[in-house]
Design a protein around this motif. Structure first.
Motif, mmCIF file in Angstrom:
data_model
loop_
_atom_site.group_PDB
_atom_site.id
_atom_site.type_symbol
_atom_site.label_atom_id
_atom_site.label_comp_id
_atom_site.label_asym_id
_atom_site.label_seq_id
_atom_site.Cartn_x
_atom_site.Cartn_y
_atom_site.Cartn_z
ATOM 1 N N GLU B 22 24.356 30.598 21.842
ATOM 2 C CA GLU B 22 23.068 30.464 21.149
ATOM 3 C C GLU B 22 23.262 30.183 19.661
ATOM 4 O O GLU B 22 22.618 30.788 18.809
ATOM 5 C CB GLU B 22 22.217 31.709 21.377
ATOM 6 N N LEU B 23 24.177 29.273 19.356
ATOM 7 C CA LEU B 23 24.453 28.919 17.960
ATOM 8 C C LEU B 23 23.524 27.778 17.544
ATOM 9 O O LEU B 23 22.906 27.124 18.393
ATOM 10 C CB LEU B 23 25.916 28.489 17.823
ATOM 11 N N THR B 36 34.130 35.469 11.822
ATOM 12 C CA THR B 36 33.394 35.806 10.597
ATOM 13 C C THR B 36 32.189 34.901 10.363
ATOM 14 O O THR B 36 31.208 35.318 9.751
ATOM 15 C CB THR B 36 34.326 35.750 9.367
ATOM 16 N N ASP B 37 32.246 33.651 10.819
ATOM 17 C CA ASP B 37 31.119 32.737 10.555
ATOM 18 C C ASP B 37 30.177 32.596 11.751
ATOM 19 O O ASP B 37 28.971 32.508 11.576
ATOM 20 C CB ASP B 37 31.648 31.335 10.184
ATOM 21 N N LEU B 38 30.729 32.566 12.947
ATOM 22 C CA LEU B 38 29.888 32.341 14.131
ATOM 23 C C LEU B 38 29.507 33.641 14.842
ATOM 24 O O LEU B 38 28.740 33.633 15.806
ATOM 25 C CB LEU B 38 30.582 31.387 15.107
ATOM 26 N N GLY B 39 30.054 34.759 14.359
ATOM 27 C CA GLY B 39 29.649 36.069 14.891
ATOM 28 C C GLY B 39 30.133 36.373 16.296
ATOM 29 O O GLY B 39 29.561 37.206 16.992
ATOM 30 N N ASP B 44 33.528 37.338 23.637
ATOM 31 C CA ASP B 44 33.076 35.949 23.511
ATOM 32 C C ASP B 44 34.275 35.002 23.541
ATOM 33 O O ASP B 44 34.194 33.895 24.085
ATOM 34 C CB ASP B 44 32.317 35.751 22.198
ATOM 35 N N ALA B 45 35.383 35.444 22.946
ATOM 36 C CA ALA B 45 36.572 34.586 22.902
ATOM 37 C C ALA B 45 37.057 34.291 24.326
ATOM 38 O O ALA B 45 37.443 33.157 24.639
ATOM 39 C CB ALA B 45 37.668 35.257 22.086
ATOM 40 N N VAL B 46 36.998 35.301 25.179
ATOM 41 C CA VAL B 46 37.410 35.096 26.576
ATOM 42 C C VAL B 46 36.434 34.141 27.266
ATOM 43 O O VAL B 46 36.839 33.198 27.961
ATOM 44 C CB VAL B 46 37.458 36.442 27.344
ATOM 45 N N ASP B 47 35.149 34.370 27.032
ATOM 46 C CA ASP B 47 34.133 33.508 27.661
ATOM 47 C C ASP B 47 34.215 32.078 27.135
ATOM 48 O O ASP B 47 33.952 31.125 27.872
ATOM 49 C CB ASP B 47 32.723 34.077 27.428
#
Lengths: 402, 91
Positions: B22-23, B36-39, B44-47
């Protein structure tokens, strides 16, 4: 010394939508939340084609990092919990305990997961599946998203879950083990839920063409449950704290009773239900005659309604008025105890009670209890809320007007 | 794995991550740091790896280097390299 415990916040997500006020409002207007379910009608040999579902609600206001691990049951619980906290005017989560459960975890998520697993596409499954299917998924999702860091305990007692969690919260507060609590139950609908009751011949199947008439507790033509979904949450605290905060008091919980019926895993018995009612009355230190209204569990099954009605007759005679709200919204499962409690609190305040919807002809087998078929003005001071479950768990809660 | 241009890679990555997390498209700057920028966080990294595997039809999770990627530019470079290597092996 035991503390006096009051309900100072209520929140609901139901087939009527988001908002606790929608419950009594729609129930008093005799509106049904039950509809035809196309998915059920397309399943071969599925006798029941009806359900009651929460309308589409936009939950995108919940931040993604919390929403990603929430299935519908957690979303519903979140909506109901936030409303309960707002109505209680509570924003500081310090010391808040959480008592919340569901009957089972998210069936749709399990189906998707199992489908991938069976198709050997396991590596396509994302990380949040596990957080949606944990047995305490709604509880931990609420804790994470609302910052509730105190005691978290999720009783799961099938259809008695909501009332059980309120009863446990009340008992813990009364004895000073905790200082305030959010309590309730939540569930999301899946056709498998209807299938489970159909297997036992306990899902309504003769009203597929007239869904709003299908759920009819205590009526002679009733033929089973209509499965539903939702979440009901209450905020409870010691009376002195609510008064100090100038909070609105919806009612005072004065007694709770629970037991397990060991005669049968599926069949309730009047003996154990009446015993459960007596336990609650004893806990409240009152006489049965002081209870002037009963919001029954009555799910519109042939056997269950008879046993509950006979148990009421055994304990109370014909004295208190009795209704069941499942005629309106079906059986919201784990949420039923808390949702129906919230609706009844509102009716007590309004001095007007919804009848059991579709109660055209009382089944003579349901004994001689004071049922009614039109919205009725009543001055109720003390009521009992019942919730009973497959597996035998019974719960009764007694609430007094403050 | 079908060879793609840098622009195509950027477009596929951005579309996949915007949808999954949802960016907003204006957040998708090459120097943007995932955490730090995309939260995003470790889940989330795995997904993100799963989503990219599906978008590019390639196995990424077994590759050690994927764990060192910190920015969108790192990711574009990584996928571009991977495609070049694959193209050389096939060629």
């Amino acid at each position: 010394m035991e503390k006096r415990i009051v309900i100072s916040g209520v929140g609901s997500i139901s087939p009527y939508g988001a908002g606790a006020n929608l419950l009594s409002e729609n129930m008093l207007a005799l509106k049904s939340g039950i509809a035809f379910n196309e998915t059920l009608s397309e399943i071969p040999d599925m006798p029941s084609h009806i359900s009651s579902k929460v309308p589409d609600i936009d939950f995108s206001y919940i931040p993604r990092q919390f929403r990603r691990s929430m299935s519908n049951m957690s979303l519903y619980a979140y909506g109901a919990a936030v409303e309960a906290l707002e109505s209680a005017k509570v924003s500081d989560m310090d010391g808040v305990a959480l008592f919340l459960g569901s009957t089972i975890s998210s069936m749709q998520t399990w189906m998707d997961f199992a489908g991938k697993y069976a198709a050997k596409e396991f590596n396509e499954v994302k990380t949040n599946v596990v957080f949606k299917v944990m047995n305490h998924s709604p509880l931990t999702n609420l804790a994470q998203s609302l910052g509730i860091s105190g005691l978290g305990l999720g009783a799961s007692a099938a259809c008695a879950t909501g009332l059980m969690n309120i009863g446990i919260g009340y008992s813990a507060l009364k004895h000073g083990l905790i200082s305030k609590a959010l309590c309730g139950g939540t569930d999301e609908y899946h056709p498998i839920m209807t299938a489970c009751f159909s297997i036992m011949n306990a899902a309504s199947s003769h009203f597929n063409d007239s869904p709003s008439r299908a759920s009819r507790p205590f009526d002679a033509k009733r033929d089973g449950i209509v499965c539903s979904e939702g979440a009901g949450m209450v905020f409870i605290e010691p009376l002195e704290d609510a008064v100090k905060r100038n909070a609105h008091i919806y009612g005072e919980i004065i007694g709770f009773g629970t037991n397990i019926d060991t005669k049968s895993i599926s069949h309730p018995s009047r003996a154990r239900i009446s015993q459960c009612m007596e336990l609650a009355i004893s806990d409240a230190k009152i006489k049965a005659a002081e209870i002037d209204f009963i919001n029954a569990h009555a799910t519109s099954t042939v056997a269950g309604d008879i046993e509950e009605a006979k148990a009421i007759e055994m304990v109370f005679g014909k004295a208190p008025f009795v209704n069941s709200l499942k005629g309106h919204i079906g059986h919201t499962m784990a949420a039923s105890g808390s949702l129906e409690l919230i609706a009844t609190l509102d009716m007590m305040e309004k001095g007007k009670f919804a009848p059991t919807l579709n109660l055209d002809n009382v089944d003579p087998a349901c004994g001689d209890i004071k049922l009614f078929s039109k919205p009725t003005e009543l001055k109720v001071r003390t009521f009992m809320k019942n919730s009973f479950a497959l597996g035998g768990t019974n719960c009764c809660l007694i609430v007094r007007r403050y | 794995m079908e060879k793609k241009t840098r622009d195509e890679i950027v477009q596929i990555v951005n579309e996949a991550l915007i949808k999954e997390f949802e960016l907003k498209s204006e957040q998708m700057k090459p120097e943007a740091n995932f955490f730090t920028d995309l939260g995003l966080d470790s889940l989330d990294a795995v997904d993100m790896v799963i989503v990219l595997e599906q978008a590019f039809k390639v196995k990424l999770r077994t590759k050690y280097e994927i764990g060192k990627i910190m920015t969108l530019k790192d990711l574009y470079d990584y996928i571009e390299n991977l495609m070049s290597e694959a193209a050389q092996q096939n060629g």
